[in-house]
Structures are given as C-alpha cells and as structure tokens.
Scaffold this motif. Sequence first.
Motif, PDB file in Angstrom:
ATOM      1  N   ASP A  32      11.360 105.814 -20.750  1.00 46.00           N
ATOM      2  CA  ASP A  32      10.696 104.546 -20.484  1.00 46.00           C
ATOM      3  C   ASP A  32      11.720 103.469 -20.120  1.00 46.00           C
ATOM      4  OD1 ASP A  32       8.085 102.973 -20.667  1.00 46.00           O
ATOM      5  OD2 ASP A  32       9.445 101.765 -21.893  1.00 46.00           O
ATOM      6  N   TRP A  75      -5.982 117.913 -19.417  1.00 45.03           N
ATOM      7  CA  TRP A  75      -4.595 117.548 -19.755  1.00 45.03           C
ATOM      8  C   TRP A  75      -4.286 116.118 -19.312  1.00 45.03           C
ATOM      9  CZ3 TRP A  75      -2.143 122.710 -17.678  1.00 45.03           C
ATOM     10  CH2 TRP A  75      -2.356 123.719 -18.620  1.00 45.03           C
ATOM     11  N   GLN A  76      -4.851 115.761 -18.164  1.00 44.64           N
ATOM     12  CA  GLN A  76      -4.621 114.400 -17.652  1.00 44.64           C
ATOM     13  C   GLN A  76      -5.167 113.370 -18.633  1.00 44.64           C
ATOM     14  OE1 GLN A  76      -3.106 114.478 -14.616  1.00 44.64           O
ATOM     15  NE2 GLN A  76      -2.753 112.278 -14.671  1.00 44.64           N
ATOM     16  N   LYS A  77      -6.296 113.694 -19.222  1.00 45.92           N
ATOM     17  CA  LYS A  77      -6.952 112.726 -20.104  1.00 45.92           C
ATOM     18  C   LYS A  77      -6.430 112.811 -21.539  1.00 45.92           C
ATOM     19  CE  LYS A  77     -11.463 110.861 -21.231  1.00 45.92           C
ATOM     20  NZ  LYS A  77     -12.901 110.974 -21.071  1.00 45.92           N
ATOM     21  N   HIS A  78      -6.257 114.023 -22.034  1.00 46.00           N
ATOM     22  CA  HIS A  78      -5.929 114.183 -23.462  1.00 46.00           C
ATOM     23  C   HIS A  78      -4.512 114.668 -23.721  1.00 46.00           C
ATOM     24  CE1 HIS A  78     -10.101 113.454 -24.516  1.00 46.00           C
ATOM     25  NE2 HIS A  78     -10.452 114.294 -23.558  1.00 46.00           N
ATOM     26  N   GLY A  79      -3.751 114.932 -22.682  1.00 48.99           N
ATOM     27  CA  GLY A  79      -2.370 115.359 -22.866  1.00 48.99           C
ATOM     28  C   GLY A  79      -2.210 116.865 -22.758  1.00 48.99           C
ATOM     29  N   ARG A  95      11.959 101.272 -16.680  1.00 51.48           N
ATOM     30  CA  ARG A  95      12.080  99.803 -16.614  1.00 51.48           C
ATOM     31  C   ARG A  95      13.282  99.392 -15.763  1.00 51.48           C
ATOM     32  NH1 ARG A  95      12.025  98.731 -22.730  1.00 51.48           N
ATOM     33  NH2 ARG A  95      12.360  96.559 -22.223  1.00 51.48           N
ATOM     34  N   ASP A  98       0.219 109.877 -24.015  1.00 50.56           N
ATOM     35  CA  ASP A  98      -0.218 111.231 -24.330  1.00 50.56           C
ATOM     36  C   ASP A  98      -1.514 111.420 -23.566  1.00 50.56           C
ATOM     37  OD1 ASP A  98      -0.497 113.691 -25.428  1.00 50.56           O
ATOM     38  OD2 ASP A  98      -1.250 112.988 -27.362  1.00 50.56           O
ATOM     39  N   GLY A  99      -1.426 112.095 -22.426  1.00 43.87           N
ATOM     40  CA  GLY A  99      -2.576 112.130 -21.533  1.00 43.87           C
ATOM     41  C   GLY A  99      -2.824 110.725 -21.013  1.00 43.87           C
ATOM     42  N   ALA A 100      -4.072 110.284 -21.113  1.00 47.09           N
ATOM     43  CA  ALA A 100      -4.407 108.956 -20.612  1.00 47.09           C
ATOM     44  C   ALA A 100      -4.186 107.872 -21.662  1.00 47.09           C
ATOM     45  CB  ALA A 100      -5.857 108.944 -20.142  1.00 47.09           C
ATOM     46  N   GLN A 123      11.280  97.421 -27.099  1.00 49.90           N
ATOM     47  CA  GLN A 123       9.890  97.853 -26.931  1.00 49.90           C
ATOM     48  C   GLN A 123       9.835  98.861 -25.790  1.00 49.90           C
ATOM     49  OE1 GLN A 123       8.145  93.890 -25.676  1.00 49.90           O
ATOM     50  NE2 GLN A 123       7.135  95.268 -24.231  1.00 49.90           N
ATOM     51  N   TYR A 124       8.928  99.809 -25.899  1.00 49.41           N
ATOM     52  CA  TYR A 124       8.799 100.818 -24.841  1.00 49.41           C
ATOM     53  C   TYR A 124       7.419 101.462 -24.905  1.00 49.41           C
ATOM     54  CZ  TYR A 124       9.881 104.133 -28.608  1.00 49.41           C
ATOM     55  OH  TYR A 124       9.861 104.839 -29.784  1.00 49.41           O
ATOM     56  N   HIS A 125       7.067 102.109 -23.798  1.00 50.36           N
ATOM     57  CA  HIS A 125       5.769 102.778 -23.677  1.00 50.36           C
ATOM     58  C   HIS A 125       5.919 104.278 -23.853  1.00 50.36           C
ATOM     59  CE1 HIS A 125       4.537  99.146 -21.386  1.00 50.36           C
ATOM     60  NE2 HIS A 125       3.331  99.458 -21.810  1.00 50.36           N
ATOM     61  N   THR A 126       4.909 104.922 -24.386  1.00 58.70           N
ATOM     62  CA  THR A 126       4.784 106.375 -24.266  1.00 58.70           C
ATOM     63  C   THR A 126       3.330 106.655 -23.893  1.00 58.70           C
ATOM     64  OG1 THR A 126       4.223 106.641 -26.595  1.00 58.70           O
ATOM     65  CG2 THR A 126       6.548 106.915 -26.007  1.00 58.70           C
ATOM     66  N   ASP A 150      11.556 110.026 -25.134  1.00 60.55           N
ATOM     67  CA  ASP A 150      10.505 109.181 -24.559  1.00 60.55           C
ATOM     68  C   ASP A 150      11.003 107.752 -24.372  1.00 60.55           C
ATOM     69  OD1 ASP A 150       8.759 111.258 -24.491  1.00 60.55           O
ATOM     70  OD2 ASP A 150       7.708 110.727 -26.337  1.00 60.55           O
ATOM     71  N   PHE A 151      11.777 107.307 -25.345  1.00 62.04           N
ATOM     72  CA  PHE A 151      12.347 105.956 -25.301  1.00 62.04           C
ATOM     73  C   PHE A 151      13.322 105.829 -24.125  1.00 62.04           C
ATOM     74  CE2 PHE A 151      15.734 103.224 -27.592  1.00 62.04           C
ATOM     75  CZ  PHE A 151      15.256 102.059 -27.035  1.00 62.04           C
TER      76      PHE A 151
END
Lengths: 424, 82
Positions: free
Chosen positions: A91, A389-393, A95, B45-47, B40-43, A87-88
């Motif tokens: 992101d 899924w869009q809202k809660h993953g 950037r 989970d859904g919205a 610093q970074y973003h992740t 994830d890092f």
Amino acid sequence: MTSPNQPTQPLSQIILHIDINSYFATMLQQKYPHLRGIPLGVVKDHGRQCIIAASKEAKLAGIKTGSSASDAQKLCPHLQLVPAEFDFYLDSTQRLKSLFESLSPQVEIFSLDEAFIDLTPCHRYLHPHPHQFAQQVQLQIQHTLGEWVTCNIGISYNRFLAKLASEVSPKGSITTITPQNQDQFVSQADYADICGIGPRLAHKLISLNLTNLYAVHFVSDQFLSHHFGPFWSVQIRRMSQGLEPHFFSLIDHNPYMKSVGRSITGFHLTQDSHHIKAILYNLTQEVIFKIRKMHLAGRQVHLGLYGGNRPDTRHSFHRHITLKHFLSHTSEMFYYIYHYLYPTWDQSFPIIKFAVSLNLLKPITHLPLSLLPNHQKSERLHQALDQIWQKHGLYSVTSALLTNRPIIHPEVTGFLGDKKFQFM
Amino acid sequence: MVTPINEPIQVLVHFKHARLIPLRFLWKNRSYHVDNITTQYHTHDGAIRHLHFAVQSNGNLYQLSYNLSHHSWTLTSIHTPN
C-alpha cells in the motif's frame, strides 16, 4: 543531506531514480516509533530465520540481507527480529506511485522501493532545476509515508546511471551523474552497486583483473567476446560507457506478464504426501487467480521442489511441460503439476520449498475459444469463482484439499515481479 | 510486546481533505486521546477494504482498523515498548 554536485551542462534527458532507504525496516520503524534507532532484522514471519531486510542501524553493524538470524545476532547481539508486513509495504508503494504520477507523466515503478521518474517532459517549464525537484520529492515522500522515511535520489541522463547514482550516494542524499563526471562514478562503483551485473558476472570480471567497470575500456571487443560471449560482451561494453544495458529495455516492452509463479518455503522439511498435495494446490490456485484476473492463459507448467540447506538435504527438482494448448483453469494446471510432473520426482529428499509457475502467457483475447463442452463447463465454473473471489477474497471458496489447513495467502515480494498484477 | 485485541471500538474522527483523522477512541468504557498517527494504509480482502491506522496514545501504540464496507471500527492490537 544533499551533495551539491550540479550538472555543468544540461542533460539531454533527465531521469531520477528514487530508492527508499532500507524500505522494509524503515517502514516498520515509521509505524512503530519504539523501533526507531534500533538495529532491526526483518524476517518473513514469526519463527523465520532468514533476514530479508535490515534497518540502517543493522546495516552499520554489518548485517546483510540473506544472512541467518543466528549469524546476525552473533554479529549484533542487540538485533531485534521483526516480521515483515507485506500488505503495508504494497500500500505504501501504491501511495508512492500516486505521488510520483502527480509529478511527472512518465513514471516506472522498478521494485517495491524503487522508481524512475522521467523529468524530461516537464523539465523545461515545470521543473527547470532537477536537484531542487529531487529535494521536493524527498520532502513529499516524507509527507506521504512519514517523517522517518528517507530516500536516495540519483539523477542522470539514463536509467542505468540514475540508478548507479542513487546506489553509491550516502543515505538520504541526492547525486547527479553527468557525461562529465560519469567516468569517475563508473570507475569507483563496486559491481554490487551496478544494476545488470550479478555476483557471478562480477566474480568473472574480477578474475579477469577487470576490478571495476571502467577497466573494461582497456580491453578489446575480442577479449570480451571470448570470455563473455556475444550477448554479455556487448552489455558489459555498453555499461562501461554509461549506456543502458538490454535489461532496461525489457521494462519497456512487456505489455503483459510472460510468466506467473508462486513459491513458499515451509517451516520444516516434509515428505507428507497430503501436505505436499495441499501446498501444490494452494499455490496453483493463486497462480490461476492472478492470470485470470489479468485475462491471460499459459501453456508451460513448471514445478520446483527444494530440500534443506544442510549439505545432506540440499537437493532440488525441476520439471516443466510445454503444452500445445493454453490453460487458465486450476483443475487443469493442478493436473499437470500433481499428476504429471510430481510423479516424475523420485521422492529422494524431504522438501522445504515448493514452487509452481505458469509460463508462455498470452492474453486470452489472442487465443481461439475452446469448443469442447467440458472446457466450456469448467470455464463457466471459473467465471463464477472469479466473481466470488472478487467479492469475498481469494480462498473464500476453495477445494476441500485445503480444509483444516493453514492457507498460504498471496504476498508481495521486494522485487515486485508481479507489479502488472498489483497495479491493475 | 504485541497484544492482539480484535474488539469493536468507537472512534471520534475528523474528516479533512478527504482523509479520516482519528482523534479519540473509546474502548472498554475508557477514552483514549490520539497523540500521533504514525502511519495509515489500506488493505482489501475481496471487495472489502480496510483502512488501518497506527496511533500513539500515552506512550503505547494502538492499531485501529476501519472497515469501509461495514463502517465499523476495530482495535486490532496494542504494542507496548519492551
């Protein structure tokens, strides 16, 4: 460090290739300063044994990507294994993308740690000196990602040579390939540094005494065609002349993804049918989530199962089915995976790696709508799932098959094969 | 050594040029001064989006996470040099 090899004549087109040095390891060293200067082997997760990336210090000790942790630790006893943080990385790449897009209107993210910037449109008035521009890019990357992050920048008049320039240049440097010096670079580059030549092709070239790409100048088209066939003979000739091979044109002409797949390597070999079923469902759901988000549907379903690495367990099984209709529902894809393709496997070996994919994708706007009531009902269910899924993953709502099991979540790969999805 | 924490904390931040810059955080009634932000970074989970900071304080590295939906801070983990 920069090399002062400036172009002697202006380039017709100015392409920069930016390659962040040892990206996975460098970003971890940026985040965790106590890891700086230490040889690091990045593994996918705790307990994994395959080194997917090595730090600059580990590379100096001879550690290579793909080596096993035990072999690497024999070579470098002080090697520290650290888990990747995907994830890092993703992101950070996003950037970088924003940074590059603020510098030029024509940017192509090539992989997680590589990008091409076409400076041609802003060369004349904004950035007349590509080498100085590249130095600014290096500084801005450090400002964006951190002071420990360095990159190579290759400058040339096409992407093939720009990438070659950054591959062969020392860490943190800027190298320019011009029509005047390109033969020197082409003749000195190892095949491993040339984008478009894989290990098998390199092996075949060397076996024919073509020890570098420049040597191709001294053999005839008939010789190349005889040994490499009509396609590769042309590509090899183009590369020896410093021209972009066909591979790069694929980057330009794919408005949507043709295939979405997902694979996972487990921690141990398994023949547990419940475990296998759950993993296949888990992977199928991720594939469907991605294609639906990109408004695509596919009609070729593929299943791959792989055994271990030891000679007695090294097996693989591949099957696919090409359908007459397009699908975009988990239940339907899973039906073909688990009830159609999987039963054709003879269960002759325990599995360590699972792969599913949906191919021959097309935008759903190009496809006729189904009038079948069952399909429409399933589509409404999936539309509701899409919203959840869009809202809660992803996997916030899923099948009971995955209850009380560790869920395999989406993760990015270094090649960034799903960049069209990641950068939506 | 990594020690997972996952406890709520209070953070004093400087909001500058549309960026959050943690200056100090309060955990278990003790205040920690942020010496350096390493990344610093973003992740998401859904919205729900999270903004993660890796910050150094007194030689240790602390991972702070800011939930942009609930506006809450969490101390995720502490990394101490071996």
